[in-house]
Design a protein around this motif. Sequence first.
Motif, PDB file in Angstrom:
ATOM      1  N   LYS A   1       0.832  -1.113   0.040  1.00 41.14           N
ATOM      2  CA  LYS A   1      -0.039  -0.039  -0.173  1.00 41.14           C
ATOM      3  C   LYS A   1       0.967   1.178  -0.006  1.00 41.14           C
ATOM      4  O   LYS A   1       0.648   2.230  -0.723  1.00 41.14           O
ATOM      5  CB  LYS A   1      -1.006   0.148   1.240  1.00 41.14           C
ATOM      6  CG  LYS A   1      -1.824   1.179   1.257  1.00 41.14           C
ATOM      7  CD  LYS A   1      -2.911   1.311   2.415  1.00 41.14           C
ATOM      8  CE  LYS A   1      -3.560   2.262   2.379  1.00 41.14           C
ATOM      9  NZ  LYS A   1      -4.550   2.407   3.879  1.00 41.14           N
ATOM     10  N   GLU A   2       2.075   1.173   1.001  1.00 41.91           N
ATOM     11  CA  GLU A   2       2.550   2.473   0.890  1.00 41.91           C
ATOM     12  C   GLU A   2       3.498   2.542  -0.359  1.00 41.91           C
ATOM     13  O   GLU A   2       3.604   3.856  -0.663  1.00 41.91           O
ATOM     14  CB  GLU A   2       3.746   2.172   2.081  1.00 41.91           C
ATOM     15  CG  GLU A   2       2.977   2.643   3.452  1.00 41.91           C
ATOM     16  CD  GLU A   2       4.356   2.751   4.548  1.00 41.91           C
ATOM     17  OE1 GLU A   2       5.233   2.859   4.104  1.00 41.91           O
ATOM     18  OE2 GLU A   2       3.964   2.256   5.609  1.00 41.91           O
ATOM     19  N   ARG A   3       4.065   1.601  -1.221  1.00 48.15           N
ATOM     20  CA  ARG A   3       4.703   1.737  -2.125  1.00 48.15           C
ATOM     21  C   ARG A   3       3.831   2.239  -3.386  1.00 48.15           C
ATOM     22  O   ARG A   3       4.255   3.145  -4.105  1.00 48.15           O
ATOM     23  CB  ARG A   3       5.379   0.397  -2.571  1.00 48.15           C
ATOM     24  CG  ARG A   3       6.543   0.082  -1.526  1.00 48.15           C
ATOM     25  CD  ARG A   3       7.301  -1.056  -1.885  1.00 48.15           C
ATOM     26  NE  ARG A   3       8.199  -1.357  -0.881  1.00 48.15           N
ATOM     27  CZ  ARG A   3       9.260  -2.565  -1.078  1.00 48.15           C
ATOM     28  NH1 ARG A   3       9.223  -3.170  -2.011  1.00 48.15           N
ATOM     29  NH2 ARG A   3      10.144  -2.850   0.140  1.00 48.15           N
ATOM     30  N   PHE A   4       2.503   1.787  -3.457  1.00 46.65           N
ATOM     31  CA  PHE A   4       1.556   2.239  -4.581  1.00 46.65           C
ATOM     32  C   PHE A   4       1.438   3.810  -4.127  1.00 46.65           C
ATOM     33  O   PHE A   4       1.356   4.421  -5.231  1.00 46.65           O
ATOM     34  CB  PHE A   4       0.304   1.602  -4.295  1.00 46.65           C
ATOM     35  CG  PHE A   4       0.180  -0.143  -4.961  1.00 46.65           C
ATOM     36  CD1 PHE A   4       1.514  -0.324  -5.762  1.00 46.65           C
ATOM     37  CD2 PHE A   4      -0.873  -0.645  -4.805  1.00 46.65           C
ATOM     38  CE1 PHE A   4       1.424  -1.739  -6.338  1.00 46.65           C
ATOM     39  CE2 PHE A   4      -0.969  -2.212  -5.635  1.00 46.65           C
ATOM     40  CZ  PHE A   4       0.274  -2.326  -6.101  1.00 46.65           C
TER      41      PHE A   4
ATOM     42  N   TRP B   1       4.539   6.732 -13.673  1.00 50.23           N
ATOM     43  CA  TRP B   1       4.631   5.972 -14.784  1.00 50.23           C
ATOM     44  C   TRP B   1       4.501   4.261 -14.103  1.00 50.23           C
ATOM     45  O   TRP B   1       4.126   3.530 -15.052  1.00 50.23           O
ATOM     46  CB  TRP B   1       5.799   6.009 -15.476  1.00 50.23           C
ATOM     47  CG  TRP B   1       7.359   5.701 -14.680  1.00 50.23           C
ATOM     48  CD1 TRP B   1       7.880   6.585 -14.018  1.00 50.23           C
ATOM     49  CD2 TRP B   1       7.865   4.483 -14.873  1.00 50.23           C
ATOM     50  NE1 TRP B   1       9.176   6.083 -13.451  1.00 50.23           N
ATOM     51  CE2 TRP B   1       9.222   4.789 -14.110  1.00 50.23           C
ATOM     52  CE3 TRP B   1       7.777   3.298 -15.604  1.00 50.23           C
ATOM     53  CZ2 TRP B   1       9.959   3.695 -13.993  1.00 50.23           C
ATOM     54  CZ3 TRP B   1       8.686   2.231 -15.510  1.00 50.23           C
ATOM     55  CH2 TRP B   1       9.837   2.472 -14.462  1.00 50.23           C
ATOM     56  N   LYS B   2       4.987   4.304 -12.938  1.00 50.96           N
ATOM     57  CA  LYS B   2       5.116   2.892 -12.443  1.00 50.96           C
ATOM     58  C   LYS B   2       3.745   2.575 -11.729  1.00 50.96           C
ATOM     59  O   LYS B   2       3.585   1.146 -11.695  1.00 50.96           O
ATOM     60  CB  LYS B   2       6.121   2.792 -11.055  1.00 50.96           C
ATOM     61  CG  LYS B   2       7.652   2.694 -11.673  1.00 50.96           C
ATOM     62  CD  LYS B   2       8.311   1.936 -10.729  1.00 50.96           C
ATOM     63  CE  LYS B   2       9.380   0.747 -11.237  1.00 50.96           C
ATOM     64  NZ  LYS B   2      10.060  -0.005 -10.543  1.00 50.96           N
ATOM     65  N   PHE B   3       2.843   3.165 -11.771  1.00 47.44           N
ATOM     66  CA  PHE B   3       1.472   2.916 -11.087  1.00 47.44           C
ATOM     67  C   PHE B   3       0.552   2.218 -12.189  1.00 47.44           C
ATOM     68  O   PHE B   3       0.546   2.934 -13.111  1.00 47.44           O
ATOM     69  CB  PHE B   3       0.863   3.982 -10.494  1.00 47.44           C
ATOM     70  CG  PHE B   3      -0.318   3.684  -9.621  1.00 47.44           C
ATOM     71  CD1 PHE B   3      -0.624   3.267  -8.540  1.00 47.44           C
ATOM     72  CD2 PHE B   3      -1.520   3.907 -10.518  1.00 47.44           C
ATOM     73  CE1 PHE B   3      -1.508   2.738  -7.942  1.00 47.44           C
ATOM     74  CE2 PHE B   3      -2.808   3.439  -9.802  1.00 47.44           C
ATOM     75  CZ  PHE B   3      -2.724   2.839  -8.632  1.00 47.44           C
ATOM     76  N   ASN B   4       0.319   1.265 -12.109  1.00 49.22           N
ATOM     77  CA  ASN B   4      -0.727   0.551 -12.834  1.00 49.22           C
ATOM     78  C   ASN B   4      -2.015   0.143 -12.293  1.00 49.22           C
ATOM     79  O   ASN B   4      -2.288  -0.793 -11.428  1.00 49.22           O
ATOM     80  CB  ASN B   4      -0.010  -0.621 -13.396  1.00 49.22           C
ATOM     81  CG  ASN B   4      -0.797  -1.674 -14.201  1.00 49.22           C
ATOM     82  OD1 ASN B   4      -2.016  -1.029 -14.598  1.00 49.22           O
ATOM     83  ND2 ASN B   4      -0.302  -2.739 -14.568  1.00 49.22           N
TER      84      ASN B   4
END
Length: 268
Positions: free
Chosen positions: A177-180, A191-194
């Motif tokens: 969750k934190e990394r998202f 750009w890394k969020f999908n």
Amino acid sequence: MGKQQNRVPLDSKVDLSDYDAGYTGDFKSKREAKEQVKANLLRMDELQERMFAEGKHALLIVLQAMDAGGKDSTIRHVMDGFNPQGCHVVGFGVPTELERDHDLLWRIQPHAPPRGHVTIFNRSHYEDVLVVRVNELVPKKVWQARYKAINAFEKLLADSGVTILKFYLHISKDEQKERFQDRLDRPEKNWKFNPGDLKTREQWGDYMHAFEDVFAKCNHPWAPWYIVPANKKWYRNWVVSSAIVEAMEKMDIKYPPAPEGLDKIVIE
Ligand code: AMP
Ligand code: MG
């Protein structure tokens, strides 16, 4: 929680909820671990050069994880110990139509490391018993038969001189969750969020079971699985680099014998 083993014990049923993703072993400080990682990377460099010169052994590193588990970052930080010449990284995404029209190993096998080389799989043939299983992309009978095919494939590689190391980077759901959130908050990470990863997050429990089955069915002395506590990146890097060094030391790699007569050569 007590001392945690990183290498999955043979012939045992793993319950991932017993594994603390935030585990950091006996380290007193992050600095201490970072020093050891640095030493490991230097050793990897030496051993890889010897492996390349000898041209007999090969190393295959398989990385699997939930989204944001740190596969890319592990490649960035740990594989830095390898000379890019002789090291290959191959990522496996959603299969193309052509790939789907073949058996699951069709797209994998050509990327097995040649003698003297290191190959890192960023995702792998295991997706065919993970994402494919969880989303029922093929009938149960089909994915169930795949463990046997995967084991046979890995045994063939091992018998051909390939040392295989498989790492599951274990993060907690809270850490994900934190990394998202970080990917959402920082423009350079957007750009890394999908958005599709959120669906996978909802299937967390199913994925854990699918991983547990992988460990039960595809963990062998010649192709061991490691469950790497990966909430703390510095500990993750230490576990992965230490396992690589340990495995490469065991290969007993020697520089090839010098060609005869080298001592008589005079360079004018
Ligand atoms: P990424 O690693 O972020 O580039 O994402 C790659 C995506 O490809 C992930 O969502 C994987 O689950 C998916 N993927 C990889 N292998 C397969 C496969 N054999 N079948 C279906 N999806 C796959
Ligand atoms: Mg992704």
